[in-house]
Design a protein around this motif. Structure first.
Motif, PDB file in Angstrom:
ATOM      1  N   ASP A 116      72.321  -6.313  50.071  1.00 37.66           N
ATOM      2  CA  ASP A 116      71.029  -7.108  49.684  1.00 37.66           C
ATOM      3  C   ASP A 116      70.175  -7.300  50.798  1.00 37.66           C
ATOM      4  OD1 ASP A 116      69.238  -8.370  48.237  1.00 37.66           O
ATOM      5  OD2 ASP A 116      70.433  -9.917  47.365  1.00 37.66           O
ATOM      6  N   SER A 117      68.933  -6.716  50.468  1.00 38.95           N
ATOM      7  CA  SER A 117      68.058  -6.837  51.575  1.00 38.95           C
ATOM      8  C   SER A 117      66.883  -7.738  51.376  1.00 38.95           C
ATOM      9  CB  SER A 117      67.258  -5.513  51.916  1.00 38.95           C
ATOM     10  OG  SER A 117      66.582  -4.939  50.630  1.00 38.95           O
ATOM     11  N   GLY A 118      66.949  -8.554  50.615  1.00 36.14           N
ATOM     12  CA  GLY A 118      65.961  -9.604  49.980  1.00 36.14           C
ATOM     13  C   GLY A 118      66.447 -10.916  50.541  1.00 36.14           C
ATOM     14  N   ARG A 119      65.319 -11.843  50.395  1.00 36.64           N
ATOM     15  CA  ARG A 119      65.569 -13.234  50.673  1.00 36.64           C
ATOM     16  C   ARG A 119      66.845 -13.945  50.352  1.00 36.64           C
ATOM     17  NH1 ARG A 119      60.791 -15.342  53.379  1.00 36.64           N
ATOM     18  NH2 ARG A 119      59.268 -13.839  53.259  1.00 36.64           N
ATOM     19  N   ALA A 120      67.205 -13.456  49.094  1.00 34.35           N
ATOM     20  CA  ALA A 120      68.569 -14.096  48.411  1.00 34.35           C
ATOM     21  C   ALA A 120      69.632 -13.664  49.229  1.00 34.35           C
ATOM     22  CB  ALA A 120      68.476 -13.665  47.094  1.00 34.35           C
ATOM     23  N   GLY A 121      69.573 -12.750  50.175  1.00 26.53           N
ATOM     24  CA  GLY A 121      70.689 -12.479  50.959  1.00 26.53           C
ATOM     25  C   GLY A 121      71.227 -13.475  51.973  1.00 26.53           C
ATOM     26  N   SER A 122      70.446 -14.329  52.180  1.00 32.11           N
ATOM     27  CA  SER A 122      70.466 -15.502  53.313  1.00 32.11           C
ATOM     28  C   SER A 122      71.290 -16.531  52.978  1.00 32.11           C
ATOM     29  CB  SER A 122      69.333 -15.647  54.089  1.00 32.11           C
ATOM     30  OG  SER A 122      68.444 -16.329  53.100  1.00 32.11           O
ATOM     31  N   LEU A 123      71.948 -17.326  53.742  1.00 30.42           N
ATOM     32  CA  LEU A 123      73.081 -18.355  53.505  1.00 30.42           C
ATOM     33  C   LEU A 123      71.989 -19.282  52.500  1.00 30.42           C
ATOM     34  CD1 LEU A 123      75.638 -19.374  53.193  1.00 30.42           C
ATOM     35  CD2 LEU A 123      75.318 -20.669  55.410  1.00 30.42           C
ATOM     36  N   ASP A 124      70.774 -19.750  52.964  1.00 29.65           N
ATOM     37  CA  ASP A 124      70.052 -20.910  52.272  1.00 29.65           C
ATOM     38  C   ASP A 124      68.945 -20.041  51.416  1.00 29.65           C
ATOM     39  OD1 ASP A 124      68.334 -19.678  54.130  1.00 29.65           O
ATOM     40  OD2 ASP A 124      68.138 -21.668  55.191  1.00 29.65           O
TER      41      ASP A 124
ATOM     42  N   SER B  17      66.307 -18.545  52.378  1.00 26.82           N
ATOM     43  CA  SER B  17      65.173 -18.430  52.930  1.00 26.82           C
ATOM     44  C   SER B  17      64.917 -17.968  54.407  1.00 26.82           C
ATOM     45  CB  SER B  17      64.597 -20.072  53.026  1.00 26.82           C
ATOM     46  OG  SER B  17      65.462 -20.627  53.938  1.00 26.82           O
ATOM     47  N   PHE B  18      65.438 -16.678  54.531  1.00 20.40           N
ATOM     48  CA  PHE B  18      65.409 -16.190  55.757  1.00 20.40           C
ATOM     49  C   PHE B  18      63.867 -15.734  55.758  1.00 20.40           C
ATOM     50  CE2 PHE B  18      65.799 -12.616  58.613  1.00 20.40           C
ATOM     51  CZ  PHE B  18      67.211 -12.782  59.402  1.00 20.40           C
ATOM     52  N   ALA B  19      63.437 -16.119  57.342  1.00 24.94           N
ATOM     53  CA  ALA B  19      62.182 -16.225  57.489  1.00 24.94           C
ATOM     54  C   ALA B  19      61.384 -15.030  57.595  1.00 24.94           C
ATOM     55  CB  ALA B  19      61.998 -16.883  58.779  1.00 24.94           C
ATOM     56  N   ASP B  20      62.117 -13.878  58.155  1.00 25.57           N
ATOM     57  CA  ASP B  20      61.385 -12.659  58.508  1.00 25.57           C
ATOM     58  C   ASP B  20      61.903 -11.526  57.501  1.00 25.57           C
ATOM     59  OD1 ASP B  20      60.462 -10.354  59.392  1.00 25.57           O
ATOM     60  OD2 ASP B  20      60.736 -10.870  61.470  1.00 25.57           O
ATOM     61  N   SER B  21      61.295 -11.002  56.615  1.00 24.16           N
ATOM     62  CA  SER B  21      61.700 -10.192  55.474  1.00 24.16           C
ATOM     63  C   SER B  21      62.011  -8.783  56.060  1.00 24.16           C
ATOM     64  CB  SER B  21      60.787 -10.105  54.409  1.00 24.16           C
ATOM     65  OG  SER B  21      59.561  -9.752  54.832  1.00 24.16           O
TER      66      SER B  21
ATOM     67  N   LEU C 270      68.298  -5.713  59.193  1.00 31.56           N
ATOM     68  CA  LEU C 270      69.586  -5.979  59.566  1.00 31.56           C
ATOM     69  C   LEU C 270      70.512  -5.292  58.297  1.00 31.56           C
ATOM     70  CD1 LEU C 270      69.634  -9.787  60.383  1.00 31.56           C
ATOM     71  CD2 LEU C 270      70.657  -7.925  61.688  1.00 31.56           C
ATOM     72  N   ALA C 271      69.849  -5.130  57.284  1.00 27.82           N
ATOM     73  CA  ALA C 271      70.527  -4.595  55.802  1.00 27.82           C
ATOM     74  C   ALA C 271      70.957  -3.286  55.994  1.00 27.82           C
ATOM     75  CB  ALA C 271      69.699  -4.866  54.723  1.00 27.82           C
ATOM     76  N   MET C 272      70.101  -2.376  56.796  1.00 29.30           N
ATOM     77  CA  MET C 272      70.194  -0.963  57.052  1.00 29.30           C
ATOM     78  C   MET C 272      71.444  -0.890  58.390  1.00 29.30           C
ATOM     79  SD  MET C 272      69.075   1.535  55.314  1.00 29.30           S
ATOM     80  CE  MET C 272      69.369   2.700  56.360  1.00 29.30           C
ATOM     81  N   ASP C 273      71.096  -1.928  59.216  1.00 25.65           N
ATOM     82  CA  ASP C 273      72.217  -1.879  60.402  1.00 25.65           C
ATOM     83  C   ASP C 273      73.649  -2.000  59.695  1.00 25.65           C
ATOM     84  OD1 ASP C 273      70.349  -1.528  62.234  1.00 25.65           O
ATOM     85  OD2 ASP C 273      70.256  -3.358  62.929  1.00 25.65           O
ATOM     86  N   THR C 274      73.594  -2.957  58.772  1.00 22.84           N
ATOM     87  CA  THR C 274      74.780  -3.337  58.041  1.00 22.84           C
ATOM     88  C   THR C 274      75.470  -1.898  57.378  1.00 22.84           C
ATOM     89  OG1 THR C 274      74.539  -5.501  57.632  1.00 22.84           O
ATOM     90  CG2 THR C 274      76.245  -4.421  56.415  1.00 22.84           C
ATOM     91  N   ALA C 275      74.626  -1.074  56.645  1.00 21.50           N
ATOM     92  CA  ALA C 275      74.940  -0.154  56.126  1.00 21.50           C
ATOM     93  C   ALA C 275      75.333   1.093  56.707  1.00 21.50           C
ATOM     94  CB  ALA C 275      73.735   0.528  55.117  1.00 21.50           C
ATOM     95  N   VAL C 276      74.677   1.154  58.022  1.00 22.92           N
ATOM     96  CA  VAL C 276      75.075   2.236  58.951  1.00 22.92           C
ATOM     97  C   VAL C 276      76.234   1.868  59.515  1.00 22.92           C
ATOM     98  CG1 VAL C 276      74.616   3.387  61.175  1.00 22.92           C
ATOM     99  CG2 VAL C 276      72.860   3.089  59.422  1.00 22.92           C
ATOM    100  N   ALA C 277      76.639   0.561  59.787  1.00 23.70           N
ATOM    101  CA  ALA C 277      77.804   0.330  60.463  1.00 23.70           C
ATOM    102  C   ALA C 277      78.954   0.432  59.584  1.00 23.70           C
ATOM    103  CB  ALA C 277      77.750  -1.382  60.869  1.00 23.70           C
ATOM    104  N   LEU C 278      78.880   0.351  58.161  1.00 27.30           N
ATOM    105  CA  LEU C 278      79.955   0.467  57.313  1.00 27.30           C
ATOM    106  C   LEU C 278      80.174   2.113  57.026  1.00 27.30           C
ATOM    107  CD1 LEU C 278      79.250  -2.412  54.576  1.00 27.30           C
ATOM    108  CD2 LEU C 278      81.064  -2.259  56.220  1.00 27.30           C
TER     109      LEU C 278
END
Length: 688
Positions: A471-479, A481-485, A491-499
């Motif tokens: 999930d690359s949207g704001r709903a993906g953060s713990l609260d 409200s991740f500030a920088d979309s 980070l979402a793409m970095d996670t995908a590449v790492a996996l």
């Protein structure tokens, strides 16, 4: 199909290597006896128990626990052995229940090594018995069968062993209880019962399967220690983390055990650990394709005996299994179970203390004579003191268990193979392309708020049975409200590449292929390690035409393999068809996707895993919602992960909301490029 046995019923066994899985409502001792043609036990050396857990063709657990996995290899049994009896007993002096009538009915299942359930038996009708023969495997005319026995003994293990003709029955029963009491392995009580009003913030989730993708078994729950008003334990479903209620997803059981009580995995799945989603495709064979040895599993490593009164020293690989990887896998999920249980016990004890204090305070306030004055104040102080004492006792038990689990994590984490290890584990620096597919893959870490420093690896079985949605949207953060979309998308793409890199690294050369779709080219920087090392099947597809081409080729591959399998002509596939496992990484969905492309994606998500085609979507759930309900099945069929810590994973076993943290490459590290360079070189050699 699974045979659900009743007392006295038997069922043939077509496999020699088996697991016997036990689920009870309280910690129990599991043992097994070997008998000759007349059922006689020739001596204590014919009994596998916590003090002597390994015999030829047989291994039992060294601990008293609510769940057990016994390993059996019928081909490795001595010729004189014609009967294997599985025994369960309540440990003496454990402070737990004294007879089976006070706990949920024990459940016993015989499964293959792939988790497929062959026969199961729920031992009902128990009352004052404290030991029982659950079932037996017996040999008749060269063939093995399983019979449901369910014979209980009020006199405990000594009476049971005496009835089986063992002269040293009382001495052996005493040594078995001493072995358990010495703490040769950790034993954590089952989770306490939970009521809807106990904690409205922790809603019970629907049953889901966990990391083993196998059949489920009922679990029991024990009352919190020190709770005088405790109720009898109630059966629970196996764990297997899923989306909690209100998370935006719905659906039926997920595909991953914990049908491990895990089952068969066990969740959890640590596992396994999944959201609730329907299973796609048919059954998956999780057996090691190249495992040819027929010898029984070697005994797990053991630590030196601990001083009296001290917990046993943890040892990496201290679990049942046919290989060290399997032992470590089972141990990790055992740690997940233990953390879930001990935290559930603590929360339940605190809930009980809160409710009892509220009840006592209500009684004080309901009497006008005690509302004011010294009598009322004294009653309030007594109620608060009782509350503090209960909470303090619960916290002490939690801290004790967390200390043991933390010590175990300290020896297990460094011993993990690459497939189970974090990217900062030194094992990656000695990486070599493997010759066999491992049992599982680490997707990240899980932890609970009571123990934020204790991370449990989140392992899922291989091959993947469902795709992933990062999930690359704001709903993906713990609260939420991740500030920088833009940073979140990166980070979402970095996670995908790492996996994707992990998957490439743990498969043998030529057995895993990765495709990428990046319609607008926004993921070029993140995809650079895959592109520069040459491990992608082709450059990332861009534009609507590139999207259509990749989807058409993968859809055709699914169709061809399905037709070949269903027609029984798997060897007649077209020449040049890539039969390796396939992963499609999709960035920035739904940009560049028309209705046909969306339909193809749904088809790949539903039908692909059964024939080795998997999806990894990197998308904002809110943006994807623009397609309306058309994408709901796609969303539910994928395991949702996040690029930042988020507590969206819930286990229906005890209802915890687990915080998931992705497995990312440390900043500035070149380990991913180094690993992928070796993967690319091995692939080139394999293609020659």
């Amino acid at each position: 199909m699974t045979a659900e046995l009743v007392r006295g019923q038997n069922h043939p066994l077509s496999q020699a290597r088996l697991e016997i899985r036990v689920s009870a409502g309280t910690p129990v001792v599991a043992a097994a006896t070997l008998g000759d043609e007349q059922g006689r036990i020739h001596g204590v050396e014919w009994v596998a128990h916590p003090g002597t857990p390994t015999l030829p063709g047989l291994e039992v657990s060294k601990q008293a626990a609510a769940d057990h996995r016994l390993a059996v290899d019928l081909e490795a049994m001595p010729e004189a052995v014609h009967r294997v009896s599985v025994l369960l007993a309540l440990p003496n002096g454990s402070g737990g229940p004294l007879h089976f009538g006070a706990v949920a009915a024990p459940f016993v299942a015989v499964t293959g090594l792939d988790g497929t359930e062959v026969a199961s038996y729920t031992v009902t009708g128990l009352e004052a018995e404290s030991a029982l023969v659950a079932l037996e495997l017996y040999r008749r005319q060269g063939a093995w069968k399983v019979r449901a026995v369910g014979q209980g003994y009020a006199g405990g293990l000594a009476e049971l062993l005496t009835d089986q003709g063992l002269p040293e029955a009382h001495q052996l029963a005493g040594s078995m209880n001493e072995a358990v009491a010495r703490g040769q392995a950790r034993s954590v009580p089952a989770p306490p019962p939970r009521t809807p009003d106990a904690d409205r913030s922790r809603q019970a989730a629907a049953p889901a399967l966990g990391p083993d993708q196998s059949g489920s078994a009922p679990h029991g729950a024990a009352a919190p220690q020190g709770a005088p008003d405790a109720v009898p334990p109630q059966p629970m479903t196996p764990y297997g983390p899923q989306e909690p209620h209100g998370s935006g997803t719905t659906g039926g059981p997920g595909p991953s055990v914990p049908q491990h009580p895990y089952q068969g995995g066990g969740a959890a799945d640590p596992s396994a650990v999944t959201q609730n989603a329907p299973t796609a495709g048919g059954p998956i064979d999780y057996s090691h394709p190249r495992r040819q040895n027929t010898a029984p599993p070697p005994p797990p490593p053991t630590a030196p005996p601990a001083p009296p009164g001290q917990p046993a020293q943890p040892v990496a690989g201290d679990a049942t299994g046919w290989s060290m990887d399997e032992r470590l896998y089972n141990q990790v999920w055992g740690m997940f179970e233990d953390l879930a249980r001990t935290t559930a016990a603590y929360r339940s004890a605190v809930d009980f203390a809160d409710s009892r204090m509220e009840k006592e305070l209500d009684q004080v306030l309901s009497d006008p004579r005690s509302r004011i004055g010294g009598q009322g104040d004294a009653a309030r102080e007594v109620a608060r003191a009782k509350h503090a004492q209960l909470v303090e006792q619960a916290k002490a038990a939690l801290d004790r268990d967390l200390a043991q689990l933390t010590a175990e994590a300290g020896v297990v984490e460094p011993a993990l193979p690459a497939a189970y290890a974090r990217w900062d584990n030194p094992v990656w620096h000695g990486y070599r392309v493997p010759m066999e597919i491992p049992m599982a893959l680490r997707l990240g870490d899980l932890h609970l708020p009571e123990a934020t420093g204790l991370r449990i690896p989140m392992l899922v079985r291989l091959p993947l049975q469902r795709g992933l949605w990062i999930d690359s949207g704001r709903a993906g953060s713990l609260d939420g409200s991740f500030a920088d979309s833009h940073e979140l998308r990166r980070l979402a793409m970095d996670t995908a590449v790492a996996l994707a890199g992990r998957l490439l690294a743990v498969y043998p050369a030529g057995e895993f292929t990765v495709h990428a779709i990046d319609p607008a080219g926004s993921g070029a920087q993140a995809l650079a390690p895959l592109v520069q090392t040459g491990v992608l099947a082709a450059p990332p597809a861009v534009g609507a035409a590139g999207v259509a081409d990749v989807l058409a080729r993968l859809t055709q591959r699914v169709d061809l393999v399905q037709m070949a399998v269903r027609g029984g002509a798997a060897d007649s596939l077209p020449p040049g068809l890539d039969t390796s496992e396939q992963l499609l990484v999709v960035n920035d969905f739904p940009h560049g996707f028309d209705d046909r492309a969306v339909t193809q994606l749904r088809y790949l998500a539903d039908e692909g895993p059964a024939v080795g085609v998997h999806l990894m979507m990197v998308a904002d759930r809110e943006e994807a919602a623009g397609y309306g309900p058309l994408l709901d099945p796609l969303w539910r069929s994928l395991l949702r992960l996040t690029p930042v810590p988020d507590d969206h994973l819930a286990d229906p076993w005890v209802g915890h909301a687990w915080t998931y943290e992705p497995s990312l490459v440390p900043s500035g590290s070149q380990v991913l490029q180094q690993v992928l360079t070796q993967v690319a070189a091995a692939r080139r050699s394999w293609n020659r």
